[in-house]
Design a protein around this motif. Structure first.
Motif, PDB file in Angstrom:
ATOM      1  N   ALA A   1       0.830  -1.206   0.000  1.00 56.84           N
ATOM      2  CA  ALA A   1       0.000   0.000   0.000  1.00 56.84           C
ATOM      3  C   ALA A   1       0.867   1.260   0.000  1.00 56.84           C
ATOM      4  O   ALA A   1       0.555   2.229  -0.699  1.00 56.84           O
ATOM      5  N   ALA A   2       1.947   1.235   0.756  1.00 60.80           N
ATOM      6  CA  ALA A   2       2.848   2.400   0.815  1.00 60.80           C
ATOM      7  C   ALA A   2       3.487   2.670  -0.546  1.00 60.80           C
ATOM      8  O   ALA A   2       3.595   3.825  -0.967  1.00 60.80           O
ATOM      9  N   ILE A   3       3.883   1.624  -1.242  1.00 55.70           N
ATOM     10  CA  ILE A   3       4.487   1.782  -2.575  1.00 55.70           C
ATOM     11  C   ILE A   3       3.447   2.313  -3.556  1.00 55.70           C
ATOM     12  O   ILE A   3       3.721   3.240  -4.324  1.00 55.70           O
ATOM     13  N   LEU A   4       2.250   1.743  -3.532  1.00 52.80           N
ATOM     14  CA  LEU A   4       1.190   2.192  -4.438  1.00 52.80           C
ATOM     15  C   LEU A   4       0.853   3.662  -4.206  1.00 52.80           C
ATOM     16  O   LEU A   4       0.663   4.418  -5.159  1.00 52.80           O
ATOM     17  N   LYS A   5       0.809   4.060  -2.952  1.00 54.60           N
ATOM     18  CA  LYS A   5       0.465   5.446  -2.621  1.00 54.60           C
ATOM     19  C   LYS A   5       1.484   6.421  -3.211  1.00 54.60           C
ATOM     20  O   LYS A   5       1.117   7.440  -3.783  1.00 54.60           O
ATOM     21  N   VAL A   6       2.752   6.105  -3.097  1.00 55.89           N
ATOM     22  CA  VAL A   6       3.810   7.007  -3.569  1.00 55.89           C
ATOM     23  C   VAL A   6       4.004   6.923  -5.078  1.00 55.89           C
ATOM     24  O   VAL A   6       4.248   7.933  -5.733  1.00 55.89           O
ATOM     25  N   SER A   7       3.885   5.735  -5.643  1.00 52.37           N
ATOM     26  CA  SER A   7       4.250   5.527  -7.046  1.00 52.37           C
ATOM     27  C   SER A   7       3.082   5.485  -8.029  1.00 52.37           C
ATOM     28  O   SER A   7       3.310   5.647  -9.227  1.00 52.37           O
ATOM     29  N   CYS A   8       1.857   5.274  -7.540  1.00 52.25           N
ATOM     30  CA  CYS A   8       0.755   5.014  -8.469  1.00 52.25           C
ATOM     31  C   CYS A   8      -0.472   5.904  -8.285  1.00 52.25           C
ATOM     32  O   CYS A   8      -1.115   6.273  -9.269  1.00 52.25           O
ATOM     33  N   TYR A   9      -0.840   6.195  -7.046  1.00 53.52           N
ATOM     34  CA  TYR A   9      -2.149   6.782  -6.783  1.00 53.52           C
ATOM     35  C   TYR A   9      -2.341   8.197  -7.313  1.00 53.52           C
ATOM     36  O   TYR A   9      -3.473   8.611  -7.542  1.00 53.52           O
ATOM     37  N   ASP A  10      -1.282   8.972  -7.524  1.00 55.23           N
ATOM     38  CA  ASP A  10      -1.490  10.325  -8.041  1.00 55.23           C
ATOM     39  C   ASP A  10      -2.190  10.301  -9.395  1.00 55.23           C
ATOM     40  O   ASP A  10      -2.980  11.198  -9.706  1.00 55.23           O
ATOM     41  N   CYS A  11      -1.914   9.302 -10.199  1.00 55.16           N
ATOM     42  CA  CYS A  11      -2.545   9.206 -11.531  1.00 55.16           C
ATOM     43  C   CYS A  11      -3.601   8.113 -11.610  1.00 55.16           C
ATOM     44  O   CYS A  11      -4.416   8.117 -12.538  1.00 55.16           O
ATOM     45  N   HIS A  12      -3.589   7.176 -10.678  1.00 53.22           N
ATOM     46  CA  HIS A  12      -4.483   6.017 -10.774  1.00 53.22           C
ATOM     47  C   HIS A  12      -5.401   5.881  -9.566  1.00 53.22           C
ATOM     48  O   HIS A  12      -5.648   4.769  -9.083  1.00 53.22           O
ATOM     49  N   SER A  13      -5.916   7.002  -9.076  1.00 57.36           N
ATOM     50  CA  SER A  13      -6.915   6.987  -8.007  1.00 57.36           C
ATOM     51  C   SER A  13      -7.762   8.244  -8.148  1.00 57.36           C
ATOM     52  O   SER A  13      -7.550   9.050  -9.052  1.00 57.36           O
ATOM     53  N   ASN A  14      -8.704   8.412  -7.243  1.00 67.57           N
ATOM     54  CA  ASN A  14      -9.559   9.598  -7.275  1.00 67.57           C
ATOM     55  C   ASN A  14      -8.986  10.749  -6.462  1.00 67.57           C
ATOM     56  O   ASN A  14      -9.683  11.723  -6.206  1.00 67.57           O
ATOM     57  N   ASN A  15      -7.751  10.636  -6.035  1.00 64.38           N
ATOM     58  CA  ASN A  15      -7.103  11.691  -5.262  1.00 64.38           C
ATOM     59  C   ASN A  15      -5.673  11.872  -5.742  1.00 64.38           C
ATOM     60  O   ASN A  15      -4.902  10.912  -5.780  1.00 64.38           O
ATOM     61  N   THR A  16      -5.339  13.095  -6.073  1.00 62.84           N
ATOM     62  CA  THR A  16      -3.989  13.415  -6.510  1.00 62.84           C
ATOM     63  C   THR A  16      -3.382  14.402  -5.527  1.00 62.84           C
ATOM     64  O   THR A  16      -4.035  15.353  -5.106  1.00 62.84           O
ATOM     65  N   ARG A  17      -2.134  14.152  -5.169  1.00 60.77           N
ATOM     66  CA  ARG A  17      -1.384  15.127  -4.365  1.00 60.77           C
ATOM     67  C   ARG A  17      -0.814  16.144  -5.355  1.00 60.77           C
ATOM     68  O   ARG A  17      -0.007  15.795  -6.205  1.00 60.77           O
ATOM     69  N   TYR A  18      -1.252  17.371  -5.239  1.00 63.63           N
ATOM     70  CA  TYR A  18      -0.839  18.394  -6.204  1.00 63.63           C
ATOM     71  C   TYR A  18       0.368  19.168  -5.690  1.00 63.63           C
ATOM     72  O   TYR A  18       0.294  19.795  -4.644  1.00 63.63           O
ATOM     73  N   PRO A  19       1.463  19.155  -6.448  1.00 63.80           N
ATOM     74  CA  PRO A  19       2.642  19.941  -6.079  1.00 63.80           C
ATOM     75  C   PRO A  19       2.460  21.409  -6.486  1.00 63.80           C
ATOM     76  O   PRO A  19       1.514  21.758  -7.198  1.00 63.80           O
ATOM     77  N   TRP A  20       3.370  22.247  -6.071  1.00 63.65           N
ATOM     78  CA  TRP A  20       3.288  23.689  -6.327  1.00 63.65           C
ATOM     79  C   TRP A  20       3.165  24.011  -7.806  1.00 63.65           C
ATOM     80  O   TRP A  20       2.437  24.903  -8.194  1.00 63.65           O
ATOM     81  N   TYR A  21       3.873  23.283  -8.651  1.00 63.81           N
ATOM     82  CA  TYR A  21       3.891  23.615 -10.071  1.00 63.81           C
ATOM     83  C   TYR A  21       2.578  23.259 -10.776  1.00 63.81           C
ATOM     84  O   TYR A  21       2.362  23.625 -11.923  1.00 63.81           O
ATOM     85  N   SER A  22       1.682  22.580 -10.081  1.00 63.88           N
ATOM     86  CA  SER A  22       0.397  22.245 -10.687  1.00 63.88           C
ATOM     87  C   SER A  22      -0.514  23.469 -10.793  1.00 63.88           C
ATOM     88  O   SER A  22      -1.579  23.398 -11.394  1.00 63.88           O
ATOM     89  N   GLU A  23      -0.089  24.580 -10.223  1.00 65.92           N
ATOM     90  CA  GLU A  23      -0.853  25.822 -10.303  1.00 65.92           C
ATOM     91  C   GLU A  23      -0.496  26.633 -11.544  1.00 65.92           C
ATOM     92  O   GLU A  23      -1.148  27.632 -11.835  1.00 65.92           O
TER      93      GLU A  23
END
Length: 153
Positions: free
Chosen positions: A50-72
């Protein structure tokens, strides 16, 4: 002199366009369902996987993305939004439980193949997310989990 003046106006025009496009909104990939909750709960994913999936996959393959500063910043935000939409359309771990058994099996086979071939995470994602790269041990943990998965058999 006239050429220099033309270049100056062109520079002003480019800067103006860049500033104007900053106000064009981009839809965010944010859900009320916590990231990964559906897949982790229903598929009994071990904490290490789960920890690997969260860091490596979920930003693009889930309903929640962690948005970095440059996403603005545009046009990068548009590129990122398209990237996320395409990733979610291909595989969404938060929607995985809704997939048919046949689709789950196909997705598991695809996940295994892409991990084996180092196709995921995408190199363009790794440019800004160095921590998302899969170590040999991380790859092995994911492969072990997905190969043992009931839909893969």
């Amino acid at each position: 002199m006239r050429k220099l003046n033309m270049i100056g106006w062109l520079a002003v025009l480019v800067v103006a366009i860049v500033l104007v496009i900053q106000v064009i909104p981009v839809e965010r990939n944010v859900s009320t369902v916590p990231a990964g909750q559906s897949f982790e709960r229903t598929e009994k994913v071990p904490a290490n996987v789960a920890a690997i999936l969260k860091v490596s996959c979920y930003d693009c393959h889930s309903n929640n993305t962690r948005y970095p500063w440059y996403s603005e910043l545009q046009p990068g935000a548009w590129f990122m939004a398209q990237h996320i939409k395409k990733g979610r359309d291909e595989l969404n771990f938060d929607e995985f439980n809704n997939y048919s058994k046949r689709r789950k099996k196909a997705k598991i086979k695809s996940i295994i193949s892409q991990i084996e071939k180092d196709e995921m995470p995408l190199p363009s994602y790794l440019w800004m997310h160095h921590d998302a790269g899969l170590s040999p041990a991380g790859k092995e943990q994911l492969l072990k989990f997905f190969r043992a998965y009931e839909y893969y058999k």
